[in-house]
Design a protein around this motif. Structure first.
Motif, PDB file in Angstrom:
ATOM      1  N   ILE A 189      53.062  29.710  83.953  1.00  0.00           N
ATOM      2  CA  ILE A 189      52.883  31.117  83.439  1.00  0.00           C
ATOM      3  C   ILE A 189      54.596  31.552  83.456  1.00  0.00           C
ATOM      4  N   ASN A 190      55.377  30.830  84.316  1.00  0.00           N
ATOM      5  CA  ASN A 190      56.957  31.404  84.217  1.00  0.00           C
ATOM      6  C   ASN A 190      57.776  30.427  83.684  1.00  0.00           C
ATOM      7  N   ASN A 191      56.824  29.655  83.091  1.00  0.00           N
ATOM      8  CA  ASN A 191      58.139  28.597  82.079  1.00  0.00           C
ATOM      9  C   ASN A 191      58.272  29.185  80.804  1.00  0.00           C
ATOM     10  N   PRO A 192      59.614  29.318  80.575  1.00  0.00           N
ATOM     11  CA  PRO A 192      59.985  29.855  79.108  1.00  0.00           C
ATOM     12  C   PRO A 192      59.401  29.057  78.023  1.00  0.00           C
ATOM     13  N   ASN A 193      59.475  27.811  78.144  1.00  0.00           N
ATOM     14  CA  ASN A 193      58.719  26.996  77.020  1.00  0.00           C
ATOM     15  C   ASN A 193      57.415  27.170  76.911  1.00  0.00           C
ATOM     16  N   THR A 194      56.472  27.977  77.613  1.00  0.00           N
ATOM     17  CA  THR A 194      55.100  28.227  77.611  1.00  0.00           C
ATOM     18  C   THR A 194      55.014  29.659  76.993  1.00  0.00           C
ATOM     19  N   VAL A 195      54.662  29.703  75.662  1.00  0.00           N
ATOM     20  CA  VAL A 195      54.850  31.220  75.191  1.00  0.00           C
ATOM     21  C   VAL A 195      53.279  31.741  75.623  1.00  0.00           C
ATOM     22  N   LYS A 196      53.479  33.045  75.939  1.00  0.00           N
ATOM     23  CA  LYS A 196      52.471  33.904  76.568  1.00  0.00           C
ATOM     24  C   LYS A 196      51.923  34.805  75.358  1.00  0.00           C
ATOM     25  N   VAL A 197      50.645  35.284  75.500  1.00  0.00           N
ATOM     26  CA  VAL A 197      50.268  36.224  74.364  1.00  0.00           C
ATOM     27  C   VAL A 197      49.547  37.500  75.349  1.00  0.00           C
ATOM     28  N   ILE A 198      49.654  38.604  75.060  1.00  0.00           N
ATOM     29  CA  ILE A 198      48.721  39.633  75.353  1.00  0.00           C
ATOM     30  C   ILE A 198      47.942  40.188  74.382  1.00  0.00           C
ATOM     31  N   LEU A 199      46.638  40.868  74.677  1.00  0.00           N
ATOM     32  CA  LEU A 199      45.865  41.018  73.299  1.00  0.00           C
ATOM     33  C   LEU A 199      45.342  42.717  73.593  1.00  0.00           C
ATOM     34  N   ASP A 200      44.763  43.215  72.583  1.00  0.00           N
ATOM     35  CA  ASP A 200      44.130  44.410  72.706  1.00  0.00           C
ATOM     36  C   ASP A 200      42.773  44.284  72.977  1.00  0.00           C
ATOM     37  N   ASN A 201      41.759  45.133  72.989  1.00  0.00           N
ATOM     38  CA  ASN A 201      40.567  45.163  73.380  1.00  0.00           C
ATOM     39  C   ASN A 201      39.913  44.370  72.421  1.00  0.00           C
ATOM     40  N   PHE A 202      40.117  44.153  71.110  1.00  0.00           N
ATOM     41  CA  PHE A 202      39.479  43.507  70.188  1.00  0.00           C
ATOM     42  C   PHE A 202      40.079  42.141  69.845  1.00  0.00           C
ATOM     43  N   ASN A 203      40.906  41.493  70.657  1.00  0.00           N
ATOM     44  CA  ASN A 203      41.465  40.163  70.754  1.00  0.00           C
ATOM     45  C   ASN A 203      42.351  40.150  69.461  1.00  0.00           C
ATOM     46  N   PHE A 204      43.182  40.977  69.287  1.00  0.00           N
ATOM     47  CA  PHE A 204      44.180  40.940  68.304  1.00  0.00           C
ATOM     48  C   PHE A 204      45.471  40.943  69.222  1.00  0.00           C
ATOM     49  N   ALA A 205      46.627  40.246  68.781  1.00  0.00           N
ATOM     50  CA  ALA A 205      47.722  40.014  69.565  1.00  0.00           C
ATOM     51  C   ALA A 205      48.673  41.239  69.665  1.00  0.00           C
ATOM     52  N   LEU A 206      49.002  41.685  70.783  1.00  0.00           N
ATOM     53  CA  LEU A 206      49.885  42.949  70.946  1.00  0.00           C
ATOM     54  C   LEU A 206      51.248  42.412  71.041  1.00  0.00           C
ATOM     55  N   TYR A 207      51.517  41.173  71.568  1.00  0.00           N
ATOM     56  CA  TYR A 207      52.911  40.667  71.921  1.00  0.00           C
ATOM     57  C   TYR A 207      53.092  39.122  72.310  1.00  0.00           C
TER      58      TYR A 207
END
Length: 242
Positions: free
Chosen positions: A137-155
């Motif tokens: 989770i804290n590794n910068p080589n692992t790209v994280k994604v957060i979602l809206d309520n319809f599973n579209f990417a927010l960031y």
């Protein structure tokens, strides 16, 4: 819908140059990836698109289909956009050349997202995996994604998002897997739009789509696989192949 797969392939990868030409169970990594993609039987056609004569010849000489890039490109999306510009297709799926364990189930989910999108709200779709390991989770080589309520990417971010300030709130972290499915127009738009601040800051091409208002549908998969970014990854892949 006419659906094809493109496998962008560079020879001079920063962290592991020549990785796609490394041996994996008697064949090169790029041929393993190409054959795995063809073997899903999901696509009208599959191509490797590359700027390397070494990789081009490897694919063609082993019975595969390859396209040489005409221009220099900074990312896989640009390389694919150039290749598909004059093709009569609807959807193109970008399979990373360093993912020889590409699986049919995950790719089918991406395709189904477009088949069920009668209102054409999805510009592109991509895969994510639920992760729980703090180091990952804290590794910068692992790209994280957060979602809206319809599973579209927010960031998307190399930082751990969301920041878990209130520990009484349950949070799920998702790792982005770099497999994309594009509507043809979405990837052509990407090719013709300049890089903006967020993409330049995080060095994540998917942020260009969000910055220009494109909608990215995220599909969860349980298939982790092995992305070959380092010599250590290659050794893991060899053990898994056996």
């Amino acid at each position: 819908m006419k659906i094809i797969s493109m496998i962008p392939a560079r020879y001079s990868a920063t962290r592991f140059p020549g990785k796609l030409m490394q041996d994996l169970g008697g064949k090169t990594v790029i041929m393993r990836t190409y054959e795995a993609t063809v073997g899903t039987n999901l696509f009208d056609d599959v191509f490797v698109v590359t700027d390397s004569e070494i990789i081009f010849n490897e694919v063609v000489n082993n019975g595969g289909k390859a396209i040489m890039s005409i221009k220099e490109h900074d990312c896989g999306s640009d390389r694919i956009a150039e290749a598909v510009e004059n093709m009569d297709i609807d959807i193109v799926i970008n399979v990373q050349g360093d993912e020889p364990f590409t699986d049919k189930e995950s790719l089918s989910k991406l395709i189904d997202a477009f088949k069920n999108d009668s209102d054409k709200k999805i510009d592109l779709a991509s895969l994510m995996v639920h992760i729980t390991d703090e180091e990952e989770i804290n590794n910068p080589n692992t790209v994280k994604v957060i979602l809206d309520n319809f599973n579209f990417a927010l960031y998307f971010s190399r930082s751990p998002i969301p920041y878990h300030r209130d520990k009484s709130v349950s949070v799920k972290y998702y790792k982005h897997k770099g497999v994309y499915a594009f509507r043809k127009q979405a990837i052509l738009d990407f090719y013709n739009l300049p890089m903006l601040t967020l993409e330049a800051t995080e060095k994540l091409e998917q942020l260009r789509y969000l910055e220009y208002g494109k909608r990215i549908k995220m599909i969860e998969t349980n298939v982790e696989g092995v992305e070959i970014d380092t010599p250590e990854d290659l050794e893991r892949a060899k053990k898994l192949w056996k």
